[in-house]
Design a protein around this motif. Structure first.
Motif, PDB file in Angstrom:
ATOM      1  N   GLY A 106       0.773  -1.240   0.000  1.00  0.00           N
ATOM      2  CA  GLY A 106       0.000   0.000   0.000  1.00  0.00           C
ATOM      3  C   GLY A 106       0.802   1.285   0.000  1.00  0.00           C
ATOM      4  O   GLY A 106       1.973   1.318  -0.393  1.00  0.00           O
ATOM      5  N   THR A 107       0.135   2.352   0.424  1.00  0.00           N
ATOM      6  CA  THR A 107       0.776   3.658   0.492  1.00  0.00           C
ATOM      7  C   THR A 107       0.457   4.294   1.837  1.00  0.00           C
ATOM      8  O   THR A 107      -0.557   3.979   2.459  1.00  0.00           O
ATOM      9  CB  THR A 107       0.316   4.557  -0.680  1.00  0.00           C
ATOM     10  N   LYS A 108       1.356   5.154   2.282  1.00  0.00           N
ATOM     11  CA  LYS A 108       1.203   5.790   3.597  1.00  0.00           C
ATOM     12  C   LYS A 108       1.356   7.302   3.474  1.00  0.00           C
ATOM     13  O   LYS A 108       1.960   7.776   2.521  1.00  0.00           O
ATOM     14  CB  LYS A 108       2.326   5.310   4.527  1.00  0.00           C
ATOM     15  N   THR A 109       0.859   8.008   4.467  1.00  0.00           N
ATOM     16  CA  THR A 109       1.099   9.451   4.472  1.00  0.00           C
ATOM     17  C   THR A 109       2.490   9.716   5.041  1.00  0.00           C
ATOM     18  O   THR A 109       2.962   8.982   5.898  1.00  0.00           O
ATOM     19  CB  THR A 109       0.069  10.180   5.350  1.00  0.00           C
ATOM     20  N   ALA A 110       3.124  10.767   4.539  1.00  0.00           N
ATOM     21  CA  ALA A 110       4.475  11.112   4.994  1.00  0.00           C
ATOM     22  C   ALA A 110       4.531  12.611   5.314  1.00  0.00           C
ATOM     23  O   ALA A 110       5.127  13.388   4.570  1.00  0.00           O
ATOM     24  CB  ALA A 110       5.497  10.730   3.922  1.00  0.00           C
ATOM     25  N   PRO A 111       3.893  13.029   6.426  1.00  0.00           N
ATOM     26  CA  PRO A 111       3.838  14.465   6.751  1.00  0.00           C
ATOM     27  C   PRO A 111       5.210  15.078   7.029  1.00  0.00           C
ATOM     28  O   PRO A 111       5.363  16.296   6.959  1.00  0.00           O
ATOM     29  CB  PRO A 111       2.932  14.527   7.987  1.00  0.00           C
ATOM     30  N   ASP A 112       6.219  14.234   7.309  1.00  0.00           N
ATOM     31  CA  ASP A 112       7.561  14.761   7.564  1.00  0.00           C
ATOM     32  C   ASP A 112       8.211  15.337   6.312  1.00  0.00           C
ATOM     33  O   ASP A 112       9.222  16.025   6.403  1.00  0.00           O
ATOM     34  CB  ASP A 112       8.470  13.646   8.102  1.00  0.00           C
ATOM     35  N   GLU A 113       7.657  15.033   5.144  1.00  0.00           N
ATOM     36  CA  GLU A 113       8.258  15.502   3.892  1.00  0.00           C
ATOM     37  C   GLU A 113       8.168  17.018   3.729  1.00  0.00           C
ATOM     38  O   GLU A 113       8.906  17.606   2.952  1.00  0.00           O
ATOM     39  CB  GLU A 113       7.578  14.823   2.691  1.00  0.00           C
TER      40      GLU A 113
END
Lengths: 414, 102
Positions: A106-113
């Protein structure tokens, strides 16, 4: 005995386990599925959770319930895929050999980007709704929020379910109207693309929705940072958008396992043949759903159509036959427009969403690219279909894996 | 629909994007750039080359991709194609603009 290993027990992985368990000869093949989390989420429900339309209980169940008997289910974190050895290493040190590997991580959120996004204001005035935690935190915020500037924002493409942010804006409009505070809320939709709608026919048919609901659009906005001290987001062209409540879709990325194993692209998605679902680098590794880099939508419906075709291709691969180049990028999505109405869209790699009827040509009962109450009922009914049919690999009647061109108003058919 | 670009009939969509990349060449790109008030320099072409590479590999184009390209940074990308850099660069490159599903 040969081994087929599925990584990830989400929508795609669970569907594949259910499809394959009845198709692979039990005496020759052992099927194993691995996932570190025990909860299976109904992810389309994350859109409704913030508005108290769904409860937390309606969007999560114990994942084990959906793994069929006869499939070896391991609940553990995956450390590495060693493609040279055809092995998967788990965190505990356990090593699993595979003859065929299906990646469904799957895919995940990456708010650190993005600088300042996952900072002190995360889940205070800056939220996502693509995770269970984010959707729930946002629900609690919306229960008490008195109004102000609501900014619904997409960080960068591709994202899972590309229309969900727009649906969020529509539902927010309804939600605040219902609460009697719509006049105190200013809704702005901010996108890196050149419009909330990006395809010519959809723009023409649907742009009225934004005007009707008084949702402002800020387009071509490529975010550089969240200035949480001054409540604004800033893009590379130095455009600023102020917010009191920021609901963002952070960068979406595939699992870091792909990076560790040298299998992913820049965003940790697996380069995959778009018609066969075989990975480009290894012929015994296949990928499905959000984990692929296919130019199709990252959505459960796409995974569902892929699963039917991938199952057939796995069987062909085992028999040494050429793979079927059949996947056409078919997606089929309900889009909530608020006020108890929804749209339905049906499209693939080559065709943009158009008007027409679905699934029966000329009859419906669902109408494509038009708002209706029946479509909303369809979306609501879909939760039942998901838990009881879709992830169990039961074919949904009249809905084919490849897109049908009948009953749709194409100007030209390639 | 058809449009006359650099004295050739080219297939484009409603928004002026080429629908058949095989019809693209540098002259077409140059003409399309002029319509956007952009004079193409070597740096512009290097950016377009990078975009073509991504397109041929069927990889999605994004600002992140530009950041990681090693060819140019984001500030320069904005200065080369002012306004909407991805939108303008893809138009000039003769490939579809980055889009969502509707």
């Amino acid at each position: 005995m040969k081994n087929l290993v599925i990584l990830g027990a989400g929508t795609s992985g669970t569907m594949m386990a259910n499809h394959l368990v009845s198709k692979l000869p039990k005496n020759d093949w052992k099927i194993t599925i691995i996932d570190q989390y025990k909860t299976h989420y109904y992810q389309p429900g994350f859109l409704f959770l913030p508005f108290d339309i769904y409860t937390t209980k309606q969007v999560k169940k114990n994942g084990e319930k959906f793994i069929p008997k006869g499939v070896n289910y391991i609940q553990e974190k995956i450390d590495l895929i060693v493609t040279d050895e055809n092995q998967v290493k788990l965190e505990s040190g356990t090593i699993l050999d595979y003859d065929i590997l299906i990646v469904a991580t799957g895919t995940k959120t990456a708010p650190d980007e993005i600088e300042g996004m996952n900072g002190p204001e995360w889940y205070k005035s800056v939220f996502d709704f693509y995770t269970y935690e984010g959707a729930k935190a946002l629900r609690n915020k919306l229960r008490e929020w008195k109004g102000g500037k609501l900014v619904v924002h997409i960080t960068e493409m591709p994202i899972k379910c590309p229309v969900a942010p727009l649906e969020f804006a529509f539902l927010a409009d309804s939600f605040f109207k219902h609460k009697g505070i719509r006049d105190k809320v200013d809704i702005t939709f901010v996108t890196p693309l050149d419009g909330a709608f990006t395809k010519p026919k959809a723009t023409k048919a649907l742009h009225y929705l934004l005007e009707e609901k008084n949702i402002k659009e800020v387009t071509n906005f490529n975010i550089e940072c969240v200035d949480y001290e001054n409540n604004k987001i800033i893009d590379y062209a130095d455009t600023e958008v102020e917010y009191d409540l920021l609901v963002t879709v952070p960068t979406n990325m595939g699992d870091a396992l792909m990076e560790r194993s040298g299998l992913g692209d820049d965003l940790n998605y697996i380069p995959t043949h778009k018609a066969t679902l075989q990975s480009k680098a290894h012929e015994n590794i296949f990928a499905i759903g959000d984990a692929t880099n296919l130019p199709a939508s990252k959505a459960g419906s796409v995974a569902h159509f892929e699963a039917e075709i991938l199952t057939e291709n796995i069987l062909r691969y085992i028999n040494g036959e050429p793979l079927k180049e059949e996947f056409d990028g078919h997606a089929n999505c309900f889009i909530e427009t608020g006020g108890g109405k929804a749209l339905l869209i049906d499209f693939n790699y080559n065709h943009e969403p158009v008007e027409g009827t679905f699934p029966f040509p000329g009859v419906g009962p669902l109408s494509l690219l038009k708002e209706s109450r029946t479509n909303h009922m369809g979306k609501m009914a879909f939760r039942w279909i998901y838990w009881n049919m879709l992830i169990k690999g039961i074919h949904i009647p009249f809905v084919s894996a490849t897109m049908s061109e009948k009953g749709k108003h194409f100007e030209e058919v390639k | 629909m058809k449009k006359l670009i650099a004295n050739r009939e080219i297939e484009v969509n409603e928004e002026g994007y080429l629908t058949n990349f095989s019809q693209w060449d540098k002259n077409i790109g140059e003409e399309l750039a002029k319509e956007q008030s952009i004079d193409m320099t070597d740096r512009h072409w290097e950016a377009i080359d990078f975009i073509h590479e991504k397109f041929k590999k069927e990889e999605p184009l994004s600002i992140r991709g530009i950041k990681k390209s090693g060819v140019l940074d984001i500030k320069e990308f904005y200065s080369l194609f002012p306004g909407g850099p991805l939108k303008k660069a893809t138009l000039i490159a003769g490939i579809p603009k980055p889009k969502s599903c509707i």
